[in-house]
Design a protein around this motif. Structure first.
Motif, PDB file in Angstrom:
ATOM      1  N   ARG A 182      -8.407   4.379  -1.242  1.00  0.00           N
ATOM      2  CA  ARG A 182      -7.914   3.845  -2.514  1.00  0.00           C
ATOM      3  C   ARG A 182      -7.527   2.387  -2.283  1.00  0.00           C
ATOM      4  O   ARG A 182      -6.747   2.085  -1.364  1.00  0.00           O
ATOM      5  CB  ARG A 182      -6.707   4.658  -2.993  1.00  0.00           C
ATOM      6  CG  ARG A 182      -6.303   4.367  -4.419  1.00  0.00           C
ATOM      7  CD  ARG A 182      -5.374   5.459  -4.971  1.00  0.00           C
ATOM      8  NE  ARG A 182      -4.139   5.607  -4.180  1.00  0.00           N
ATOM      9  CZ  ARG A 182      -3.093   4.804  -4.303  1.00  0.00           C
ATOM     10  NH1 ARG A 182      -3.105   3.812  -5.167  1.00  0.00           N
ATOM     11  NH2 ARG A 182      -2.026   5.005  -3.566  1.00  0.00           N
TER      12      ARG A 182
ATOM     13  N   THR B 253       2.216   9.114  -0.027  1.00  0.00           N
ATOM     14  CA  THR B 253       2.709   7.793   0.353  1.00  0.00           C
ATOM     15  C   THR B 253       4.202   7.662   0.047  1.00  0.00           C
ATOM     16  O   THR B 253       4.986   7.219   0.883  1.00  0.00           O
ATOM     17  CB  THR B 253       1.892   6.711  -0.383  1.00  0.00           C
ATOM     18  OG1 THR B 253       0.508   6.920  -0.066  1.00  0.00           O
ATOM     19  CG2 THR B 253       2.307   5.322   0.042  1.00  0.00           C
TER      20      THR B 253
ATOM     21  N   GLN C 264       0.777  -0.633  -1.426  1.00  0.00           N
ATOM     22  CA  GLN C 264       1.840   0.263  -1.912  1.00  0.00           C
ATOM     23  C   GLN C 264       2.759   0.658  -0.744  1.00  0.00           C
ATOM     24  O   GLN C 264       3.985   0.570  -0.831  1.00  0.00           O
ATOM     25  CB  GLN C 264       1.207   1.520  -2.525  1.00  0.00           C
ATOM     26  CG  GLN C 264       2.219   2.532  -3.054  1.00  0.00           C
ATOM     27  CD  GLN C 264       1.606   3.909  -3.311  1.00  0.00           C
ATOM     28  OE1 GLN C 264       0.421   4.139  -3.032  1.00  0.00           O
ATOM     29  NE2 GLN C 264       2.407   4.813  -3.832  1.00  0.00           N
TER      30      GLN C 264
ATOM     31  N   ASP D 162      -4.845   5.051   4.721  1.00  0.00           N
ATOM     32  CA  ASP D 162      -5.612   5.228   3.487  1.00  0.00           C
ATOM     33  C   ASP D 162      -6.373   3.951   3.152  1.00  0.00           C
ATOM     34  O   ASP D 162      -5.796   2.990   2.639  1.00  0.00           O
ATOM     35  CB  ASP D 162      -4.661   5.597   2.329  1.00  0.00           C
ATOM     36  CG  ASP D 162      -5.423   5.837   1.019  1.00  0.00           C
ATOM     37  OD1 ASP D 162      -6.673   5.710   1.030  1.00  0.00           O
ATOM     38  OD2 ASP D 162      -4.776   6.162   0.003  1.00  0.00           O
TER      39      ASP D 162
ATOM     40  N   ASP E  66       0.279   8.110   7.090  1.00  0.00           N
ATOM     41  CA  ASP E  66      -0.046   8.328   5.672  1.00  0.00           C
ATOM     42  C   ASP E  66      -1.565   8.370   5.523  1.00  0.00           C
ATOM     43  O   ASP E  66      -2.243   7.398   5.815  1.00  0.00           O
ATOM     44  CB  ASP E  66       0.550   7.201   4.823  1.00  0.00           C
ATOM     45  CG  ASP E  66       0.236   7.365   3.344  1.00  0.00           C
ATOM     46  OD1 ASP E  66       0.144   8.523   2.882  1.00  0.00           O
ATOM     47  OD2 ASP E  66       0.071   6.343   2.651  1.00  0.00           O
TER      48      ASP E  66
HETATM   49 MG   LIG Z   1      -1.113   7.509  -0.963  1.00  0.00          MG
END
Ligand SMILES: [Mg+2]
Ligand SMILES: Nc1nc2c(ncn2[C@@H]2O[C@H](COP(=O)(O)OP(=O)(O)OP(=O)(O)O)[C@@H](O)[C@H]2O)c(=O)[nH]1
Length: 440
Positions: A136, A110, A142, A133, A182
């Motif tokens: 998570r 990331t 993020q 993603d 990502d």
């Molecule tokens: Mg990541």
């Protein structure tokens, strides 16, 4: 990190550099040392054998190119063998539109996605990011936070589904120069991750698949890279956390397993802590062969002219340069660390010379100020009557003047021996060193 590898190999190479001639027995020693160093830095055993055998064979059996000594040939071969694994040229991402980042948990995907977005933006391109993603929990936030700072759009799936994200993003970002994808990580390349990546690969059909691996990955690098490669076809390697303290031989293994080359290097957590892979610089550092560029940058900071650094390396080095060096040392850190950047010089300067005291420096300054311009350039002109006058003029003793001259002469001899012509054919050595990013 790889620089640890460099330190080890560097000392081996330095041994070779310090010798005026190299014979086949030396090459065998070099190969043995190299094997030990590579193993220590987690390069996989098979690969170590392969690299070192190539080097041994090429150094000893191949015809040495005309005009090169065995020593020069050996250095060249070591450089070429490492570069042939890591990458012979800077490849970058020109013309790559869909770029997918893959790797395990916490490898830096990331962060690197955001770094690359920033890198592309600086090149005047218009990148966009697809967040894939959903494994998570905080991953999307993020990425959004990072991208917002950069002013780069991110596509997120409302359904929190990677395939939905991918399809939506690809449709939405049709007008963008590059689309960065990502992906999620896992602890290991398990079935779940394998299926996910395979499916994403089929939907996105990326132009570039970048394997993100941390420099501290260790011996498993090769195996892991091979697995990713089988799954999605790795086209480039990004080594992150090169600023850390870990070993980095894994990079060699990963490149060897995927046949992909290093494209970028992550050197910190910040967005701009990304370096384009540059073979001369990277392998130069790896080998401890000196990195002239950073030496010059450092020198500039301390107001020491490039000219004077150049003179040191050429072995032409006047009293003025000597003083400039000594007085610059305080600003630059130790002279030793500067010397470490010059091939063959690391560790060559006696400790007593490095630890110059303030007082002595001041005295030396006065002494040199009391010399004529001619004397500053050619210390040979200073005979005993002049020593007396100079001591008087500078308010120092004759012994002080003699000490200064003695130290200067010692330094000069050393510079000549290690940095200059000493037993080498200058033209050729200089050319070779250029390959290592070092001007001589
Ligand atoms: Mg990541
Ligand atoms: N020192 C240093 N830290 C880095 C570098 N690259 C990434 N990191 C840090 O490593 C940690 C993990 O980075 P991420 O980018 O979240 O890794 P990831 O591969 O996306 O991780 P997952 O999404 O959990 O699989 C973060 O704390 C980053 O700041 C680097 O080059 N140097």
């Amino acid at each position: 990190m790889l620089e640890d590898l460099g330190k080890n190999i560097g000392s081996t190479i330095r041994k070779i550099l310090a010798r005026s001639s190299v014979d086949p027995a030396d090459v065998n020693i070099l190969v043995k040392d190299l094997q030990r160093d590579l193993l220590k830095t987690d390069v996989d055993v098979k690969l170590v054998y392969q690299i070192s055998e190539n080097i041994r064979r090429r150094c000893l059996k191949d015809k040495i190119p005309e005009g090169l000594t065995l020593r020069e040939h050996t250095l060249k071969v070591v450089y070429e063998e490492l570069v042939s694994l890591l990458g012979e040229k800077q490849v970058g991402l020109m013309g790559k539109r869909k770029i997918m980042f893959v790797g395990l948990f916490g490898s830096g995907k990331t962060t690197t996605t955001a770094k690359i977005a920033s890198y592309l933006k600086k090149k005047g391109l218009k990148p966009a990011i697809i967040a894939c993603d959903y494994h998570r929990p905080a991953a999307v936030e993020q990425l959004e936070q990072l991208a917002e700072k950069l002013g780069v759009p991110v596509h997120v799936s409302e359904k929190r589904d990677p395939y939905d994200a991918l399809k939506g993003g690809l449709a939405k970002f049709g007008k963008h120069d590059s689309i960065l994808i990502d992906t999620a990580g896992r602890d290991a390349l398990d079935k779940e991750l394998a299926n996910e990546l395979k499916k994403m690969n089929a939907i996105a059909r990326p132009d570039e698949v970048l394997l993100v691996i941390p420099a501290d990955i260790g011996r498993i690098a090769g195996k892991q890279a091979e697995e990713f490669h089988k799954l999605v076809g790795v086209t480039g390697v990004i080594i992150t956390k090169m600023d850390g303290t870990a070993k980095g031989g894994g990079a060699l293994s990963a490149c060897s397993a995927t046949n992909a080359k290093v494209k970028f290097i992550g050197v910190g957590e910040k967005i701009d802590a990304l370096e384009e892979y540059d073979p001369v610089r990277f392998v130069g550092r790896l080998l401890g062969m000196g990195d002239l560029q950073s030496l010059l940058e450092k020198a500039k900071e301390a107001d020491i002219s490039e000219d004077s650094v150049g003179k040191i390396m050429a072995g032409k080095f006047t009293l003025k340069d000597f003083y400039e060096q000594l007085s610059g040392v305080r600003k630059m850190g130790s002279l030793g660390s500067v010397m470490d950047m010059i091939p063959g010089l690391g560790g060559a300067i006696p400790e007593e010379m490095l630890v110059q005291q303030e007082e002595k420096m001041k005295k030396y300054g006065y002494i040199i100020d009391s010399m004529t311009e001619d004397e500053k350039v050619d210390a040979e002109l200073i005979h005993s009557s002049r020593i007396k006058r100079i001591a008087k003029g500078s308010g120092t003793s004759e012994k002080d003047v003699r000490d200064l001259l003695k130290q200067y002469k010692q330094a000069k001899i050393m510079m000549k021996k290690f940095g200059g012509a000493g037993g080498m054919k200058r033209g050729q050595m200089a050319k070779l060193m250029k390959k290592f990013g070092v001007k001589m």
